[in-house]
Motif scaffolding. Sequence first.
Motif, mmCIF file in Angstrom:
data_model
loop_
_atom_site.group_PDB
_atom_site.id
_atom_site.type_symbol
_atom_site.label_atom_id
_atom_site.label_comp_id
_atom_site.label_asym_id
_atom_site.label_seq_id
_atom_site.Cartn_x
_atom_site.Cartn_y
_atom_site.Cartn_z
ATOM 1 N N GLU A 106 0.811 -1.223 0.000
ATOM 2 C CA GLU A 106 0.000 0.000 0.000
ATOM 3 C C GLU A 106 0.840 1.267 0.000
ATOM 4 N N ARG A 107 0.211 2.333 -0.493
ATOM 5 C CA ARG A 107 0.718 3.706 -0.402
ATOM 6 C C ARG A 107 2.140 3.890 -0.957
ATOM 7 N N TYR A 132 -2.459 -7.527 8.719
ATOM 8 C CA TYR A 132 -1.664 -6.300 8.856
ATOM 9 C C TYR A 132 -0.640 -6.416 9.997
ATOM 10 N N ASP A 218 0.832 3.102 7.014
ATOM 11 C CA ASP A 218 0.588 4.200 6.068
ATOM 12 C C ASP A 218 1.796 5.123 6.005
ATOM 13 N N GLU A 267 -3.148 8.441 10.411
ATOM 14 C CA GLU A 267 -2.766 7.636 9.245
ATOM 15 C C GLU A 267 -2.645 8.558 8.046
ATOM 16 N N GLY A 287 -10.107 2.427 9.233
ATOM 17 C CA GLY A 287 -10.084 1.423 8.163
ATOM 18 C C GLY A 287 -10.271 2.070 6.802
ATOM 19 N N TRP A 288 -11.229 1.538 6.014
ATOM 20 C CA TRP A 288 -11.500 2.088 4.678
ATOM 21 C C TRP A 288 -12.538 3.210 4.727
ATOM 22 N N GLN A 324 -9.530 9.874 1.864
ATOM 23 C CA GLN A 324 -8.452 9.799 2.853
ATOM 24 C C GLN A 324 -7.180 10.293 2.170
ATOM 25 N N TRP A 342 -12.080 5.141 -0.913
ATOM 26 C CA TRP A 342 -11.918 3.686 -1.006
ATOM 27 C C TRP A 342 -13.244 2.993 -1.287
HETATM 28 C C1 DGJ Z 1 -6.467 2.718 6.166
HETATM 29 C C2 DGJ Z 1 -5.199 2.924 5.424
HETATM 30 O O1 DGJ Z 1 -5.005 4.275 5.245
HETATM 31 C C3 DGJ Z 1 -5.251 2.209 4.093
HETATM 32 O O2 DGJ Z 1 -4.065 2.430 3.396
HETATM 33 C C4 DGJ Z 1 -5.488 0.771 4.367
HETATM 34 O O3 DGJ Z 1 -4.397 0.246 5.064
HETATM 35 C C5 DGJ Z 1 -6.760 0.580 5.177
HETATM 36 N N1 DGJ Z 1 -6.676 1.338 6.400
HETATM 37 C C6 DGJ Z 1 -7.004 -0.854 5.513
HETATM 38 O O4 DGJ Z 1 -8.130 -0.965 6.343
#
Ligand code: DGJ
Length: 380
Positions: A106-107, A132, A218, A267, A287-288, A324, A342
């Motif tokens: 991710e990211r 995770y 993140d 995050e 989360g998302w 986000q 997301w």
């Molecule tokens: C929030 C994070 O910012 C995303 O990149 C991802 O990891 C999600 N959480 C997963 O739930």
Amino acid sequence: MKREFIVLLWLMAVLPCFSVGNMTIRPGQIWKDNRGIHINAHGGGVINHNGTYYWYGEHKADTTSSAMVGVTCYSSKNLVDWVYEGVALPVVDEEGHDIERGCILERPKVIYNKVTGRFVMWFHLELKGRGYAEARYGVAVSDTPVGPFKFLRSGRVNPGLWPSDMSQASRAAADTLDAGNYKEWWTPAWREAIVNGLFLKRDMHAHDGHPAGQMARDMTLYVDSDDCAYHIYSSEDNLTLHVAELTADYTAHTGRYVRVAPGGMNEAPAIFRKDGKYWMITSGCTGWEPNEARMFSADNILGPWTQHPNPCVGPGAGKTFGGQSTYVLPVGDGFVFMADIWRPGHPSDARYVWLPIEFEHGLPVVRWRDEWTPVEYGFK
Ligand code: DGJ
């Protein structure tokens, strides 16, 4: 009939190029690339290299948020029309490989190192099948902006090292903390221990099957005006952000790092600098699901950082317009705020919220717009 068919074919080839129309960016809408396909580069970042923008992001599949393809790359001259450049860092079909297909990657962010002439990519990595739990960084390099990037390694950050913004007395006090004594989370005593370094101390050394080093989820990267680069990541179980200095070639940590907003649960960090002041926009941890953006400023990237109110303004501002944060791109004298809406049920359908950052009374403001034109803001 034959002529009509040829005209139809020509229209099908040409129309996608105009799909965004009028050089406008439409936050939250489908954003088609040169092939007419919705751009698939989520949680990403953009660099400008020799007048071309390169957008790197997570390829998202239709039914899973795990990495089935890798990090994609698109190029553009105007921030609106994007050409698909392919997969810059592909996942690997070797069982047990750090970036095995099906891992969580991710990211991703890419920066260019003027001394080595190499592009360096960092990302958040979770090993396949481990949820995770691993909380690792990953790093890869390439001689060209579009890749292929060569995976170097993954790991946790700065094992065995205390942050440089912690005094000897605070380190000694943190060293006495034992996570085993705080099994129940969210109590006042636990919160106080977190702020004082409970998880920092826990992760200093190997424990419970985890290697030594600070957790890194993140993340973003930032190259300062002196060419020093920093890795900014959610650490300590997403409770505290860290800003860690990178080595001169940008491929490792120097060991120097600070904590930002201990226990603040931030995050999605995105950093920029205006008139000598550093600004960081983040999100909370839901989360998302979207939540209210946060904003911090500092005179030195290594802190101290001060929190300000939510910079978003307009409908949906209380939830970052459904998105986000992921990156802030400097363009000329201005900045573009980038966020992701997301869609965990259909990950590839996730959308992008790109908005110009304005400054009012010295504070950055991200105002909602249904559409906007980069050239209107002097962005080229
Ligand atoms: C929030 C994070 O910012 C995303 O990149 C991802 O990891 C999600 N959480 C997963 O739930």
